[in-house]
Scaffold this active site. Sequence first.
Site, mmCIF file in Angstrom:
data_model
loop_
_atom_site.group_PDB
_atom_site.id
_atom_site.type_symbol
_atom_site.label_atom_id
_atom_site.label_comp_id
_atom_site.label_asym_id
_atom_site.label_seq_id
_atom_site.Cartn_x
_atom_site.Cartn_y
_atom_site.Cartn_z
ATOM 1 N N ARG A 43 -47.042 -3.491 -11.759
ATOM 2 C CA ARG A 43 -46.708 -4.473 -10.522
ATOM 3 C C ARG A 43 -45.079 -4.402 -10.428
ATOM 4 O O ARG A 43 -44.598 -4.677 -11.590
ATOM 5 C CB ARG A 43 -47.273 -5.726 -10.815
ATOM 6 N N ARG A 78 -41.952 -24.611 -5.565
ATOM 7 C CA ARG A 78 -40.919 -24.217 -4.496
ATOM 8 C C ARG A 78 -41.054 -25.078 -3.399
ATOM 9 O O ARG A 78 -42.061 -25.357 -3.102
ATOM 10 C CB ARG A 78 -41.273 -22.819 -4.409
ATOM 11 N N GLU A 118 -55.683 -8.627 -7.626
ATOM 12 C CA GLU A 118 -54.481 -7.827 -7.397
ATOM 13 C C GLU A 118 -54.420 -6.432 -8.363
ATOM 14 O O GLU A 118 -54.059 -5.462 -8.169
ATOM 15 C CB GLU A 118 -53.214 -8.687 -7.597
ATOM 16 N N ASN A 154 -48.300 -5.863 -15.705
ATOM 17 C CA ASN A 154 -47.378 -6.863 -14.947
ATOM 18 C C ASN A 154 -46.550 -7.392 -16.071
ATOM 19 O O ASN A 154 -46.785 -8.186 -16.792
ATOM 20 C CB ASN A 154 -48.463 -7.659 -14.292
ATOM 21 N N HIS A 167 -46.575 -11.275 -2.552
ATOM 22 C CA HIS A 167 -48.365 -11.107 -2.760
ATOM 23 C C HIS A 167 -48.716 -10.079 -1.668
ATOM 24 O O HIS A 167 -49.857 -10.353 -1.481
ATOM 25 C CB HIS A 167 -48.657 -12.668 -2.162
#
Length: 397
Positions: free
Chosen positions: A89, A237, A380, A7, A178
């Site tokens: 990823r 956010r 993940e 990642n 996601h």
Amino acid sequence: MNVLVINAGSSSLKYQLMNPETGDVSAKGLCERIYIDGRLTHKVGDKKVVKDIPMPTHSEAIEAVLQILVDPENGVIKSVDEIDAVGHRVLHGGMEFSDSCIINDEVIKAIEKCIPLGPLHNPANLMGIRACQAVMPNTPQVAVFDTAFHMTMPPKAYRYAIPTEYYKNDDIRRYGFHGTSHKYIARRAAELMGTKNFKMVNCHLGNGSSLSAVKDGKCQDTSMGLSPLAGVPMGTRSGDIDACVVQFICNKYGMSVDDCLTMLNKKSGVLALSGVSSDFRDLSAGAESGNEDCKLALEKFYYEVAKYVGAYTAALNGIDMLTFTAGVGENDADARAAICSYLSFMGVKIDPEKNKARGQEVKISTEDSTVQVWVIPTNEELMIAQDTAELVNAAKK
Ligand code: AMP
């Protein structure tokens, strides 16, 4: 089989060497401060090694990872040849990718094409891919996209109600993120249900949060949009916001749109509402000690998550399962209880004792709840490793 899961961020690179069949992780770690100086943190079981290694680019970071993986003292394999495949990823697959795929020149070009949609992450992801290709040219590489799971959404969910030219010319639409986590949870939920044919809402609640509505294993809608800014309020956010707020702030304070978006991405969410922290543990501690702003930040978060669950329940005409995952979803019993308390109208009932669970897979609904409510820890990296193994094995046949 050994899959190296990568990642790559703009100045960091996380890795895990894992067995996709068992999920066993033999080693994992993080390269930080790439382009600045370079630091590698490597973990094998409980043993942790930290090394300062110059990393002028991502290539040196990958080289450092491969070196430590074969290091006689800290490594777990004898040779890099024992790595059967690499799974990367990739943030944004745009309209190009509805599934993971083996990386070739065409795929790289298509990921490059998606850079305007993921300007911060896709270039870093590509650097990770190119660095691996350079140092292990014969090892198959697979790209796993954060957006891919959501590509089954119907147009009524993914189109924005703005002039069509922006969709046709510029691919402006809802994509969602996601996806690897939502896909993992949807698969695990199907195993728990014993069938794929049911309707669910998954709440991925962490520092970044998103919800998805899933029917028969396929995503029907999701709360993030063209970018991960949309949906529920998050750590930093804002989540959904009237676009006129941007116009107002830019005009009044002479701020550029880019600066305003940085504010909405990095200085908003529960951090802004609480004035204390983006971390939900700090907010819970603040609320417990009577801080009203922390209380408001948490209330706003629970309220907006519950509203999305309600909206997606209507979109799917009822749900059979509600799932919670990621940092907050897996660990924060108060958050789950508060969100579920809004959903009693649709027959959601949770058992306070079972809801005490932290970070483990458990059904927290009562037997007479009309909707099964589960906590399912996400993974993940395992999803990336499994997709990678599936594609690489299929290509061998
Ligand atoms: P993630 O982005 O999935 O790593 O989630 C990070 C968020 O999960 C942070 O805001 C943490 O405060 C929150 N979190 C992790 N553990 C707990 C916990 N035990 N209780 C409440 N929040 C938690």
